[in-house]
Enzyme design. Structure first.
Site, PDB file in Angstrom:
ATOM      1  N   SER A  15       0.911  -1.060   0.230  1.00 27.20           N
ATOM      2  CA  SER A  15       0.047  -0.141  -0.236  1.00 27.20           C
ATOM      3  C   SER A  15       0.880   1.499  -0.012  1.00 27.20           C
ATOM      4  O   SER A  15       0.294   2.271  -0.505  1.00 27.20           O
ATOM      5  CB  SER A  15      -1.003   0.053   1.322  1.00 27.20           C
ATOM      6  OG  SER A  15      -0.245  -0.181   2.511  1.00 27.20           O
ATOM      7  N   ASP A 198      -1.355   8.050   8.982  1.00 24.25           N
ATOM      8  CA  ASP A 198      -2.190   7.258   9.780  1.00 24.25           C
ATOM      9  C   ASP A 198      -1.380   6.549  10.784  1.00 24.25           C
ATOM     10  O   ASP A 198      -2.021   5.685  11.449  1.00 24.25           O
ATOM     11  CB  ASP A 198      -3.350   6.622   8.928  1.00 24.25           C
ATOM     12  CG  ASP A 198      -2.465   5.536   8.047  1.00 24.25           C
ATOM     13  OD1 ASP A 198      -1.137   5.341   8.122  1.00 24.25           O
ATOM     14  OD2 ASP A 198      -3.188   4.955   7.249  1.00 24.25           O
ATOM     15  N   HIS A 201       0.833   4.364   7.005  1.00 29.79           N
ATOM     16  CA  HIS A 201       1.333   5.095   5.455  1.00 29.79           C
ATOM     17  C   HIS A 201       1.764   6.341   5.668  1.00 29.79           C
ATOM     18  O   HIS A 201       1.470   6.959   6.739  1.00 29.79           O
ATOM     19  CB  HIS A 201      -0.134   4.854   4.950  1.00 29.79           C
ATOM     20  CG  HIS A 201      -1.107   3.599   4.810  1.00 29.79           C
ATOM     21  ND1 HIS A 201      -1.777   3.307   5.572  1.00 29.79           N
ATOM     22  CD2 HIS A 201      -0.530   2.776   3.874  1.00 29.79           C
ATOM     23  CE1 HIS A 201      -2.149   2.114   5.225  1.00 29.79           C
ATOM     24  NE2 HIS A 201      -1.518   1.689   4.091  1.00 29.79           N
TER      25      HIS A 201
END
Lengths: 258, 258
Positions: A15, A198, A201
């Site tokens: 991600s 967050d 990330h």
């Protein structure tokens, strides 16, 4: 692709790579830097670990015999570990030795002459997983009504060290995102959230550290593909404008002939 | 390319397209929206007009017989006019009839069965040139010690109208960037600078207007390639994680089979 004139940079990862198309993300920055030189292809897969991405690689990377008629992958970044470093029984967990073996396998897909994906034109850079701001991440999860996850700063650090060891063993440069962000934040967990959106990330600050370290690694290990070393595939308009022979001026060029 | 698994969106244009890799630019936004569905390829060439880009197109767009083994161009945006609309004797000037004929030629490169570049899979969208905040632009030039350029709001408007006429004639949807920004700014030149970085090139506000209008045009004319209609090429990790047969789950998919 139909638009097959430029070679490419491929960003393979989880991600943290996938989200790199965000404003100020790694992919966005590279695409802006390499515009009209190389195209940037994002092969980030949120939630994936090195085990799951191996069959994916085998499907998206062209086999050697098909490579000549396709744009070359001039640079391949491999950036995993964030999910592999989950703590069992998290389903994304990959044991550290298997993680290292998987990274080696990915590197050797392109570097080993015995591999069906052997691509001698492709330069490889490994990127370590970043630290994790675990308190921030678990707060984000709690805000979504989810349980805390089995992740830790220490585990991310061990997978970062394992990544560096794979780099040494395979002779591939490593961008140490872990150490870069850890040092930038003052080597204290309380400073980490400034680099994350967050806790897990990266935000623009975090991506800036990785982008700068990647450009430095390119300068040092592959200076011939540093953006400053490359020319445009098609001429700058300041050259087209006064040209007495525009048809000639507009013929596509080798980016390496700057 | 070696990384040949995803089809692509190609953005063809001038500097306003090339600079679209900036944070909040058109390319950046599309790449983020289409991640894991289509790759976004930026073929923006700063300073170019429709005349100069024709030989470029003929070099970068694959001929029909080569297209089958390359990722398909699912969407091609064609966005010129800003430079064509320069006022003679500016060297970038293209007469308005020639501009319209060049746009038709570009459209028919992919849409005409007689073209060597015929690509029936490729959907085309034309984008009109935006307005120009001429006072702001000439101030920027003056700050660089340069003379005012032969550009005008009225000329940009006439080329925007000509673009819409080409769209009608060729049966291709048109994103009216001129009207979108003109209406957003309150239909007064004093409001324009809020949509430009320098009077000629768009900032995040300007790109937002064009991005929203492009997504609307896709919804209306090509709903099958709206990002919401497409699935990922490789499975979401929430599907991979619990899978009892990950090898099967990780087989690449048709993005149209959502």
């Amino acid at each position: 692709m139909n638009a097959n004139v430029q070679d490419v940079v491929v960003l393979l990862g989880d991600s943290i790579t996938e989200f790199g198309w965000e404003p100020h993300g790694l992919a966005q920055r590279l695409a802006q830097t390499y515009v009209r030189k190389f195209d940037v292809i994002n092969r980030g897969f949120s939630g994936y670990n090195t085990e799951w991405v191996i069959p994916v690689f085998e499907q998206f990377f062209a086999k050697s015999q098909d490579q000549a008629r396709l744009p070359k992958v001039q640079l391949l970044t491999i950036w995993f570990g964030a999910n592999d470093a989950c703590i069992p029984p998290e389903p994304q967990y990959v044991p550290i030795d298997a993680y290292a073996a998987n990274l080696s396998k990915l590197v050797n897909f392109v570097k080993s002459p015995d591999s069906p994906y052997y691509s001698p034109a492709t330069r490889v850079v490994l990127i370590t997983p970043p630290p994790i701001a675990i308190k921030q991440w678990n707060e984000v999860l709690a805000g979504q009504g989810e349980e805390p996850q089995g992740r830790s700063l220490d585990s991310a650090h061990r997978y970062a060290e394992a990544t560096k060891e794979v780099g040494r063993k395979e002779g591939v440069p490593v961008v140490d995102a872990w150490t870069g962000i850890w040092e930038a934040c003052g080597k204290g967990e309380e400073g980490l959230p400034r680099y994350f959106s967050d806790g897990l990330h990266l935000n623009a600050n975090g991506y800036a550290v990785v982008y700068d370290a990647l450009l430095k690694a390119i300068s040092e290990s592959y200076p011939e593909i540093h953006p400053d070393a490359l020319g445009f595939v098609f001429a700058d308009f300041m050259e087209v404008m006064p040209s007495q022979n525009r048809a000639q001026t507009l013929i596509k060029r080798n980016v390496f002939d700057k």
